[in-house]
Structure formats: C-alpha cells, structure tokens
Design a protein around this motif. Structure first.
Motif, PDB file in Angstrom:
ATOM      1  N   PRO A 150       0.791  -1.231   0.000  1.00 49.37           N
ATOM      2  CA  PRO A 150       0.000   0.000   0.000  1.00 49.37           C
ATOM      3  C   PRO A 150       0.829   1.291   0.000  1.00 49.37           C
ATOM      4  N   ASP A 151       2.077   1.244   0.517  1.00 47.25           N
ATOM      5  CA  ASP A 151       2.902   2.460   0.524  1.00 47.25           C
ATOM      6  C   ASP A 151       3.686   2.653  -0.783  1.00 47.25           C
ATOM      7  N   GLY A 152       3.509   1.742  -1.748  1.00 46.75           N
ATOM      8  CA  GLY A 152       4.181   1.845  -3.043  1.00 46.75           C
ATOM      9  C   GLY A 152       5.473   1.055  -3.134  1.00 46.75           C
ATOM     10  N   SER A 153       5.950   0.485  -2.034  1.00 49.05           N
ATOM     11  CA  SER A 153       7.195  -0.297  -2.088  1.00 49.05           C
ATOM     12  C   SER A 153       6.940  -1.614  -2.818  1.00 49.05           C
ATOM     13  N   PRO A 154       7.898  -2.035  -3.663  1.00 49.04           N
ATOM     14  CA  PRO A 154       7.687  -3.212  -4.504  1.00 49.04           C
ATOM     15  C   PRO A 154       7.684  -4.524  -3.729  1.00 49.04           C
ATOM     16  N   THR A 155       6.977  -5.492  -4.271  1.00 50.26           N
ATOM     17  CA  THR A 155       6.897  -6.814  -3.653  1.00 50.26           C
ATOM     18  C   THR A 155       7.923  -7.782  -4.242  1.00 50.26           C
ATOM     19  N   GLU A 156       8.599  -7.369  -5.313  1.00 56.33           N
ATOM     20  CA  GLU A 156       9.658  -8.194  -5.900  1.00 56.33           C
ATOM     21  C   GLU A 156      10.737  -7.278  -6.466  1.00 56.33           C
ATOM     22  N   ILE A 157      11.973  -7.540  -6.073  1.00 58.62           N
ATOM     23  CA  ILE A 157      13.113  -6.734  -6.517  1.00 58.62           C
ATOM     24  C   ILE A 157      14.216  -7.687  -6.944  1.00 58.62           C
ATOM     25  N   LYS A 158      14.763  -7.454  -8.133  1.00 55.85           N
ATOM     26  CA  LYS A 158      15.892  -8.254  -8.616  1.00 55.85           C
ATOM     27  C   LYS A 158      17.115  -7.352  -8.687  1.00 55.85           C
ATOM     28  N   MET A 159      18.226  -7.838  -8.136  1.00 56.15           N
ATOM     29  CA  MET A 159      19.460  -7.069  -8.127  1.00 56.15           C
ATOM     30  C   MET A 159      20.588  -7.939  -8.677  1.00 56.15           C
ATOM     31  N   THR A 160      21.367  -7.394  -9.606  1.00 59.29           N
ATOM     32  CA  THR A 160      22.527  -8.089 -10.154  1.00 59.29           C
ATOM     33  C   THR A 160      23.755  -7.234  -9.893  1.00 59.29           C
ATOM     34  N   LEU A 161      24.780  -7.863  -9.332  1.00 66.92           N
ATOM     35  CA  LEU A 161      26.026  -7.180  -8.991  1.00 66.92           C
ATOM     36  C   LEU A 161      27.167  -7.802  -9.791  1.00 66.92           C
ATOM     37  N   LYS A 162      28.022  -6.957 -10.378  1.00 67.47           N
ATOM     38  CA  LYS A 162      29.188  -7.443 -11.107  1.00 67.47           C
ATOM     39  C   LYS A 162      30.443  -6.916 -10.427  1.00 67.47           C
ATOM     40  N   PHE A 163      31.293  -7.840 -10.033  1.00 65.17           N
ATOM     41  CA  PHE A 163      32.533  -7.503  -9.346  1.00 65.17           C
ATOM     42  C   PHE A 163      33.727  -7.850 -10.227  1.00 65.17           C
ATOM     43  N   LYS A 164      34.818  -7.104 -10.036  1.00 61.90           N
ATOM     44  CA  LYS A 164      36.068  -7.392 -10.744  1.00 61.90           C
ATOM     45  C   LYS A 164      37.180  -7.471  -9.718  1.00 61.90           C
ATOM     46  N   GLU A 165      37.975  -8.545  -9.821  1.00 59.03           N
ATOM     47  CA  GLU A 165      39.105  -8.714  -8.911  1.00 59.03           C
ATOM     48  C   GLU A 165      40.176  -7.666  -9.186  1.00 59.03           C
ATOM     49  N   LEU A 166      40.919  -7.310  -8.152  1.00 62.05           N
ATOM     50  CA  LEU A 166      41.999  -6.339  -8.273  1.00 62.05           C
ATOM     51  C   LEU A 166      43.364  -7.002  -8.457  1.00 62.05           C
ATOM     52  N   GLU A 167      43.404  -8.336  -8.408  1.00 63.17           N
ATOM     53  CA  GLU A 167      44.649  -9.069  -8.601  1.00 63.17           C
ATOM     54  C   GLU A 167      44.486 -10.012  -9.786  1.00 63.17           C
ATOM     55  N   LEU A 168      45.536 -10.173 -10.550  1.00 59.49           N
ATOM     56  CA  LEU A 168      45.505 -11.088 -11.690  1.00 59.49           C
ATOM     57  C   LEU A 168      45.715 -12.522 -11.226  1.00 59.49           C
ATOM     58  N   LEU A 169      45.086 -13.440 -11.914  1.00 58.15           N
ATOM     59  CA  LEU A 169      45.198 -14.857 -11.582  1.00 58.15           C
ATOM     60  C   LEU A 169      46.460 -15.433 -12.217  1.00 58.15           C
ATOM     61  N   THR A 170      47.267 -16.110 -11.404  1.00 58.82           N
ATOM     62  CA  THR A 170      48.484 -16.768 -11.876  1.00 58.82           C
ATOM     63  C   THR A 170      48.482 -18.205 -11.372  1.00 58.82           C
ATOM     64  N   LYS A 171      49.395 -19.008 -11.849  1.00 63.88           N
ATOM     65  CA  LYS A 171      49.497 -20.389 -11.382  1.00 63.88           C
ATOM     66  C   LYS A 171      49.738 -20.439  -9.873  1.00 63.88           C
ATOM     67  N   GLU A 172      50.542 -19.507  -9.378  1.00 62.67           N
ATOM     68  CA  GLU A 172      50.835 -19.478  -7.940  1.00 62.67           C
ATOM     69  C   GLU A 172      49.556 -19.221  -7.138  1.00 62.67           C
ATOM     70  N   ARG A 173      48.691 -18.379  -7.636  1.00 64.61           N
ATOM     71  CA  ARG A 173      47.435 -18.085  -6.931  1.00 64.61           C
ATOM     72  C   ARG A 173      46.459 -19.260  -7.055  1.00 64.61           C
ATOM     73  N   ILE A 174      46.477 -19.960  -8.178  1.00 60.24           N
ATOM     74  CA  ILE A 174      45.618 -21.126  -8.351  1.00 60.24           C
ATOM     75  C   ILE A 174      45.996 -22.194  -7.327  1.00 60.24           C
ATOM     76  N   VAL A 175      47.287 -22.379  -7.091  1.00 62.49           N
ATOM     77  CA  VAL A 175      47.748 -23.349  -6.086  1.00 62.49           C
ATOM     78  C   VAL A 175      47.186 -22.983  -4.705  1.00 62.49           C
ATOM     79  N   LYS A 176      46.987 -21.690  -4.462  1.00 62.36           N
ATOM     80  CA  LYS A 176      46.451 -21.235  -3.175  1.00 62.36           C
ATOM     81  C   LYS A 176      44.932 -21.285  -3.111  1.00 62.36           C
ATOM     82  N   GLY A 177      44.280 -21.762  -4.173  1.00 60.79           N
ATOM     83  CA  GLY A 177      42.834 -21.933  -4.148  1.00 60.79           C
ATOM     84  C   GLY A 177      42.031 -20.865  -4.862  1.00 60.79           C
ATOM     85  N   TYR A 178      42.665 -19.951  -5.565  1.00 60.05           N
ATOM     86  CA  TYR A 178      41.956 -18.892  -6.273  1.00 60.05           C
ATOM     87  C   TYR A 178      41.517 -19.343  -7.645  1.00 60.05           C
TER      88      TYR A 178
END
Length: 153
Positions: free
Chosen positions: A125-153
């Motif tokens: 009744p106050d105009g607030s929606p009953t369904e809201i969809k939100m999509t977020l896109k993130f970008k890492e600040l570090e590049l992926l290397t073999k050394e980082r993959i070994v650490k689980g990235y």
C-alpha cells in the motif's frame, strides 16, 4: 606474370586439388601470449519481501551497494577517491567453503536493479515493490596466476 584470359586459373586448379585430395593447407598460425584479464564475478538476487518493512530493508541493501560502488570527491573536488573494495568468501555451515574457489579483493563495477517480473508490477500500500531483482558485477583487483591457483583462487 598474369596471362590475359587465364586470370585465376592457377587458384582454381589449387582449389580443385585440395577438394579432390580432401586436404587443406596448414596456415601455421601462432598465438602469442599478450596479457590476462582480471576475473569478473556476477551475483544475482531476487528479493520478495513479505511486508513494507522488509521492502524498506531491501532498499537499504541496494542503496548500500550503490553507495560503495561509486567514488567520492576529495576535499576541494579536484580528485576522485577510489570506491570501496570488497572481500568475499563462500561459506558453508559457518566456515569458508574450500570446495569453491577463493576470490581476491574486488570492486563493484556494475549494478542493475529491476522491480517486479516481466508481466506485472505489484506493490504494498505504501508503493514499495513486492519483488526486486538485483545483479552485482565484481572485478578482482589481482591477476590470476598459477601461484594463486595453487592457493585456491
């Protein structure tokens, strides 16, 4: 040297030999390593608040992400100060889930919000929606290397 009237005959002959022999020339193409890109992650959420109060809380969540996504002006307004950085982890039963890859420090690069589904929009009744969809896109600040993959990235 081109002979008048015989233009393209040699090309047609080569094409005929390739077709008859079911062969193709090897282009000897090489790929040179140039650079790698920063990894990107997209997370989508659908909120279906059960009351006006819950809808208000969803709005606060959206506003918080929007706030931290953007830079701020320095004193005097000459420079932009970097937006917020995000530390994210996947959890399972209160602990970091080691079965899923790790994510380095990220920034929120894009955000979209839509209200209602494709067919209709409904609100409290106050105009607030009953369904809201939100999509977020993130970008890492570090590049992926073999050394980082070994650490689980």
């Amino acid at each position: 040297k081109n002979v008048p009237g015989l233009e393209g005959v040699a090309d047609k002959a080569v094409t005929g030999v390739k077709f008859a022999g079911k062969i193709a020339t090897n282009p000897f193409k090489e790929v040179l390593f140039n650079a790698i890109n920063f990894r990107e992650f997209t997370f989508s959420y659908t909120f279906m608040p059960k009351s006006e109060g819950e809808s208000y809380n969803v709005r606060r969540i959206i506003d918080l992400f929007k706030f931290h996504m953007h830079p701020e002006l320095s004193t005097g307004g000459l420079f932009y100060l970097y937006p917020s950085e995000f530390e994210m982890q996947y959890y399972f039963k209160g602990q970091q889930n080691d079965f899923l890859h790790k994510i380095s420090t990220c920034v929120l690069t894009d955000m979209s919000v839509s209200y209602g589904d494709e067919r209709y929009f409904s609100s409290f009744p106050d105009g607030s929606p009953t369904e809201i969809k939100m999509t977020l896109k993130f970008k890492e600040l570090e590049l992926l290397t073999k050394e980082r993959i070994v650490k689980g990235y």
